[in-house]
Enzyme design. Structure first.
Site, PDB file in Angstrom:
ATOM      1  CG  HIS A 149      41.235  34.456   9.266  1.00  0.00           C
ATOM      2  ND1 HIS A 149      42.262  34.188   8.382  1.00  0.00           N
ATOM      3  CD2 HIS A 149      40.116  34.606   8.519  1.00  0.00           C
ATOM      4  CE1 HIS A 149      41.765  34.178   7.148  1.00  0.00           C
ATOM      5  NE2 HIS A 149      40.468  34.424   7.210  1.00  0.00           N
ATOM      6  CB  SER A 151      39.606  36.907   5.022  1.00  0.00           C
ATOM      7  OG  SER A 151      38.352  36.396   5.406  1.00  0.00           O
ATOM      8  CD  GLU A 163      45.618  33.254   8.764  1.00  0.00           C
ATOM      9  OE1 GLU A 163      46.778  33.213   8.299  1.00  0.00           O
ATOM     10  OE2 GLU A 163      44.606  33.168   8.065  1.00  0.00           O
TER      11      GLU A 163
END
Length: 173
Positions: A149, A151, A163
């Site tokens: 993931h 971010s 992802e």
């Protein structure tokens, strides 16, 4: 410029000096995003050459991982690239010729833009969180699955995140 990025990454990875006491591995992964895009990743990793909590069940170890990923797909963010670096902890279960393992790590990644696939990351610099599982063979090769993931942890808006779910193959060099 963007077409030169993969060549620059390969040149940088090939010029890295690895201490003789540390084992190095090369990995390749193919994956998909949650938005129907594809990912292609090349990685270089260095074993920490340390073990903790070694028991008859297994041991905790780890490695440093540097990677280049090409992100394909999406209407606005197709053809993006990312470079990443992460420490990864591995719990390797005991075994003779095959050792199952699980792994987890948190690192950093730099993207060639803020839009990747159909997601707006809000920032080119992001965090990388990963979990995975696989099998390590007696010859040092590994196969497995991994979820990563990306971010910016809410440091900048928007923060859609993205992802990659992949299959990987790793060989010692």
């Amino acid at each position: 410029m963007k077409k030169l990025l993969p060549l620059a990454v390969l040149a940088a990875l090939s010029s890295v000096h690895v201490a003789s006491a540390q084992a190095a591995d090369v990995s390749a992964a193919v994956g998909a995003t949650g938005q129907s895009g594809m990912t292609y990743r090349l990685g270089l990793s260095w074993d920490w050459d340390k073990s903790w909590w070694q028991t008859s069940t297994g041991r905790l170890t780890g490695y440093w991982d540097a990677g280049y990923t090409y992100w394909e797909g999406g209407d606005e963010g197709a053809g993006k690239h990312s470079l990443s670096f992460a420490p990864v902890f591995v719990y390797e279960f005991a075994g003779d010729s095959i050792k199952p393992f699980i792994e987890a790590g948190i690192g950093v990644a730099a993207f060639s833009g803020t839009r990747v696939g159909d997601q707006n990351l809000g920032s080119s610099l992001n965090f990388e969180d990963r979990i995975g599982a696989g099998l390590k063979f007696a010859n040092g090769q590994s196969v497995g699955v991994r979820a990563i993931h990306y971010s910016n942890a809410g440091l900048k808006q928007p923060n859609d995140g993205i992802e990659s779910y992949s299959l990987f193959y790793k060989i010692p060099i």
